[in-house]
Write an enzyme that holds these catalytic residues in place. Structure first.
Site, PDB file in Angstrom:
ATOM      1  N   PHE A 134      25.294  74.805 -15.215  1.00  0.00           N
ATOM      2  CA  PHE A 134      25.566  76.249 -15.129  1.00  0.00           C
ATOM      3  C   PHE A 134      24.574  76.949 -16.035  1.00  0.00           C
ATOM      4  O   PHE A 134      24.460  76.626 -17.221  1.00  0.00           O
ATOM      5  CB  PHE A 134      26.996  76.587 -15.565  1.00  0.00           C
ATOM      6  CG  PHE A 134      27.306  78.045 -15.375  1.00  0.00           C
ATOM      7  CD1 PHE A 134      27.691  78.534 -14.132  1.00  0.00           C
ATOM      8  CD2 PHE A 134      27.171  78.950 -16.424  1.00  0.00           C
ATOM      9  CE1 PHE A 134      27.944  79.891 -13.946  1.00  0.00           C
ATOM     10  CE2 PHE A 134      27.427  80.302 -16.246  1.00  0.00           C
ATOM     11  CZ  PHE A 134      27.812  80.771 -15.002  1.00  0.00           C
ATOM     12  N   ASP A 219      19.070  74.264 -22.294  1.00  0.00           N
ATOM     13  CA  ASP A 219      19.997  75.394 -22.288  1.00  0.00           C
ATOM     14  C   ASP A 219      21.114  75.062 -23.274  1.00  0.00           C
ATOM     15  O   ASP A 219      22.025  74.297 -22.970  1.00  0.00           O
ATOM     16  CB  ASP A 219      20.547  75.607 -20.862  1.00  0.00           C
ATOM     17  CG  ASP A 219      21.505  76.786 -20.790  1.00  0.00           C
ATOM     18  OD1 ASP A 219      22.032  77.189 -21.844  1.00  0.00           O
ATOM     19  OD2 ASP A 219      21.731  77.291 -19.674  1.00  0.00           O
ATOM     20  N   LYS A 248      25.896  83.379 -26.560  1.00  0.00           N
ATOM     21  CA  LYS A 248      27.308  83.191 -26.920  1.00  0.00           C
ATOM     22  C   LYS A 248      27.551  83.297 -28.429  1.00  0.00           C
ATOM     23  O   LYS A 248      27.527  84.378 -28.976  1.00  0.00           O
ATOM     24  CB  LYS A 248      27.817  81.866 -26.368  1.00  0.00           C
ATOM     25  CG  LYS A 248      27.888  81.877 -24.837  1.00  0.00           C
ATOM     26  CD  LYS A 248      28.699  80.731 -24.307  1.00  0.00           C
ATOM     27  CE  LYS A 248      28.740  80.677 -22.812  1.00  0.00           C
ATOM     28  NZ  LYS A 248      29.722  81.526 -22.202  1.00  0.00           N
TER      29      LYS A 248
HETATM   30  C1  LIG Z   1      25.037  76.599 -20.370  1.00  0.00           C
HETATM   31  C2  LIG Z   1      25.119  78.058 -20.062  1.00  0.00           C
HETATM   32  N1  LIG Z   1      23.990  78.735 -19.831  1.00  0.00           N
HETATM   33  C3  LIG Z   1      24.009  80.056 -19.566  1.00  0.00           C
HETATM   34  C4  LIG Z   1      25.184  80.767 -19.511  1.00  0.00           C
HETATM   35  C5  LIG Z   1      25.169  82.230 -19.233  1.00  0.00           C
HETATM   36  O1  LIG Z   1      25.464  82.918 -20.424  1.00  0.00           O
HETATM   37  P1  LIG Z   1      26.063  84.406 -20.402  1.00  0.00           P
HETATM   38  O2  LIG Z   1      27.470  84.304 -19.917  1.00  0.00           O
HETATM   39  O3  LIG Z   1      25.951  84.865 -21.843  1.00  0.00           O
HETATM   40  O4  LIG Z   1      25.183  85.208 -19.506  1.00  0.00           O
HETATM   41  C6  LIG Z   1      26.390  80.094 -19.743  1.00  0.00           C
HETATM   42  C7  LIG Z   1      27.677  80.817 -19.666  1.00  0.00           C
HETATM   43  O5  LIG Z   1      28.740  80.259 -19.636  1.00  0.00           O
HETATM   44  C8  LIG Z   1      26.364  78.711 -20.032  1.00  0.00           C
HETATM   45  O6  LIG Z   1      27.483  78.017 -20.243  1.00  0.00           O
END
Ligand SMILES: Cc1ncc(COP(=O)(O)O)c(C=O)c1O
Length: 271
Positions: A134, A219, A248
């Site tokens: 994700f 990520d 986050k």
């Molecule tokens: C691994 C990962 N990357 C990117 C995102 C996207 O982040 P945001 O919700 O701050 O846009 C998330 C969100 O849950 C995530 O878990």
């Protein structure tokens, strides 16, 4: 507002993009939440990894209050002392790099995709990502995400992503083409079900990237900032990425995202 007014207000005024539990929290402190009836809950679900330091940590609150009383916004065309302080601190805890700040994880992923395309100079643009990953909900990050349930209804997606089974070295090797520019992964897939990357897999991704002049993008939106015992999860693997994405808990509840680019790569790429 009464509970019913709030529920009805959501029906009337808020686009229904999420399913919600019928709970209304009005206060938080540490790992406690208080609902609208005054009932206390222990929060074992820290906002998808946003609240690593708990709700309303005194240092977060005093930092925010202090800054809001002085200056709330300054555009990117001007300098700001706090931006340098934060970037320097992130770099000190991670690896020699330059930082791009934005407002969310998905934007930081978009920035990673754009930087990667600039690095590929229009000749290489394919990014290998993984099933059950994700990376966010904006169109680029959504295209990188390996879960159809988030993508259904939004086709056509951005081209240039090869999504292969996680922890499968052979699948990655078969997906490589002369257009490949990067491999992007979460070291622990969060939304995908808490799937942990195998150390030998991560080491092999790093080796392939070094051999083929690809960027290794980690990520760490969920795994970063102390979530896995180290400040950043890559430290558990002894493998340093070329690009790293954060968000986050970096903001303790405020919207922020960051892309880190290894210093020597940042300095020779005009993005
Ligand atoms: C691994 C990962 N990357 C990117 C995102 C996207 O982040 P945001 O919700 O701050 O846009 C998330 C969100 O849950 C995530 O878990």
């Amino acid at each position: 507002m009464t509970k019913n007014e709030i529920f009805e207000g959501y029906n009337d005024y808020i686009l229904s993009t999420y399913t919600r539990l019928p709970a209304i929290f009005v206060k938080g402190k540490g790992m406690n939440l208080i609902d609208i009836d005054g009932k206390k809950y222990l929060d074992f679900f820290p906002g998808w990894g946003v609240s690593n330091v708990g709700h309303c940590h005194p240092k977060v609150m005093s930092g925010v209050r202090d800054q809001i009383g002085k200056l709330i916004h300054i555009p990117n065309n001007l300098y700001h002392p706090q931006q340098v302080k934060l970037a320097r601190e992130i770099v000190r805890w991670s690896f020699p790099s330059k930082v791009f700040f934005c407002n969310s994880g998905t934007e930081a992923v978009e920035a990673a995709i754009k930087f990667t395309r600039a690095f590929g100079q229009g000749k290489r643009y394919e990014i290998i990502t993984f099933e059950n990953s994700f990376h966010g909900r904006t169109l680029g990050a959504l295209s990188a995400t390996g879960q159809k349930k988030y993508q259904n209804g939004f086709y056509p997606l951005l081209e240039g992503f090869k999504i292969v089974p996680f922890n499968n070295i052979e699948a990655v090797k078969s997906a490589l083409t002369d257009k490949t520019i990067a491999i992007m992964l979460e070291l622990v897939q969060g939304e995908g079900g808490v799937n942990v990357a195998k150390p030998e897999f991560v080491k092999e991704m790093k080796r392939i990237c070094a051999e083929k002049n690809l960027l290794l993008i980690l990520d760490e939106v969920q795994t970063g900032l102390g979530r896995t015992g180290e400040m950043f999860c890559f430290k558990n693997y002894g493998v340093t990425p070329d690009l790293m994405v954060l968000a986050k808990s970096l903001g303790g509840g405020l919207p922020i995202g960051a892309l880190l680019v290894k210093k020597e790569i940042a300095e020779r790429t005009s993005a």
